[in-house]
Scaffold this motif. Structure first.
Motif, mmCIF file in Angstrom:
data_model
loop_
_atom_site.group_PDB
_atom_site.id
_atom_site.type_symbol
_atom_site.label_atom_id
_atom_site.label_comp_id
_atom_site.label_asym_id
_atom_site.label_seq_id
_atom_site.Cartn_x
_atom_site.Cartn_y
_atom_site.Cartn_z
ATOM 1 N N THR A 1 39.762 33.710 -6.558
ATOM 2 C CA THR A 1 38.745 32.596 -6.002
ATOM 3 C C THR A 1 37.451 33.258 -5.966
ATOM 4 N N PRO A 2 36.432 32.355 -6.050
ATOM 5 C CA PRO A 2 34.993 32.614 -5.874
ATOM 6 C C PRO A 2 34.715 33.489 -4.695
ATOM 7 N N VAL B 1 45.886 34.255 -0.707
ATOM 8 C CA VAL B 1 47.276 34.368 -0.502
ATOM 9 C C VAL B 1 47.691 33.236 -0.009
ATOM 10 N N PRO B 2 48.409 32.301 -0.439
ATOM 11 C CA PRO B 2 48.663 31.177 0.168
ATOM 12 C C PRO B 2 49.661 31.224 1.287
ATOM 13 N N CYS B 3 50.469 32.331 1.165
ATOM 14 C CA CYS B 3 51.702 32.543 2.214
ATOM 15 C C CYS B 3 51.106 33.248 3.399
ATOM 16 N N SER B 4 49.906 33.832 3.501
ATOM 17 C CA SER B 4 49.380 34.563 4.498
ATOM 18 C C SER B 4 49.120 33.904 5.675
ATOM 19 N N ARG B 5 49.459 34.249 7.015
ATOM 20 C CA ARG B 5 49.059 33.332 7.975
ATOM 21 C C ARG B 5 48.086 34.243 8.869
ATOM 22 N N VAL B 6 47.122 33.791 9.393
ATOM 23 C CA VAL B 6 45.895 34.406 10.026
ATOM 24 C C VAL B 6 45.478 33.534 11.065
#
Length: 197
Positions: free
Chosen positions: A19-20, A68-73
């Motif tokens: 992504t940019p 990273v779509p599956c990351s949780r922050v």
């Protein structure tokens, strides 16, 4: 689809992708890489522009930004809600904007209206990132000048654009280039500013 049934997410929707840029407050990076790039510019204040700065550093110094779509922050603001419950963004002291080079006489207009202290800092940070990492003559920088300061011209040379900048903003840009944090960030650049996006 079938009512009452949840859609099943396919694995391809969960794979990382380039992504940019991403949010400046929610990211992971190896510590050695972060410091190799110069960390965050100590010349940026409060918030605004740090995500663009980090992305431009990565691009110009050989890195990339990956979501990273599956990351949780989790992200917790350090603002005391009781003190500023009715105000967002929270008020910023005039002393802060004066200390960081925004105390010169002038209108400090942004998009045709006098800028609040918050808008001054966001605009200041964006000018800093653009001039440092993209370059003062890049079309994106000149377009930002035209849009932000309501410059009604299609002139493309830096000298023509700068003559049209409000004097207080032009003076800030010139002073910024002598700042020790600016000079440190300059030393972290590899090669010329990027020529295209």
């Amino acid at each position: 689809g079938n009512m009452g049934q949840e859609a099943v997410e396919s694995p391809s929707d969960r794979l990382p992708y380039e992504t940019p840029f991403g949010p400046g407050s929610l990211f992971a990076i190896r510590r050695d890489e972060f410091w190799r790039l110069g960390g965050y510019d100590y010349g940026l204040y409060v918030w605004g522009g740090e995500n663009t700065e980090l992305a431009l550093k990565l691009w110009t110094c050989g890195g990339r930004v990956v979501m990273v779509p599956c990351s949780r922050v989790g992200h917790v603001y350090r603002v005391h809600l009781k003190e500023n419950a009715d105000r967002w963004p929270p008020p910023l002291a005039q002393a802060l904007t004066d200390r960081i080079g925004l105390a010169h006489d002038g209108m400090w207009n942004v998009r045709g209206s006098p800028a609040s202290n918050f808008t001054k800092i966001i605009t200041r940070n964006n000018l800093r990132v653009l001039n440092l990492w993209v370059g003062e003559t890049h079309p994106a920088t000149l377009k930002y000048y035209r849009q932000t300061f309501d410059i009604a011209t299609s002139e493309s040379s830096l000298q023509q654009q700068q003559r049209l900048l409000p004097p207080e903003w032009y003076q800030y840009i010139e002073e910024m280039k002598q700042d020790k944090h600016w000079l440190y960030q300059q030393s972290k650049k590899s090669g010329e500013p990027m020529s295209r996006f």
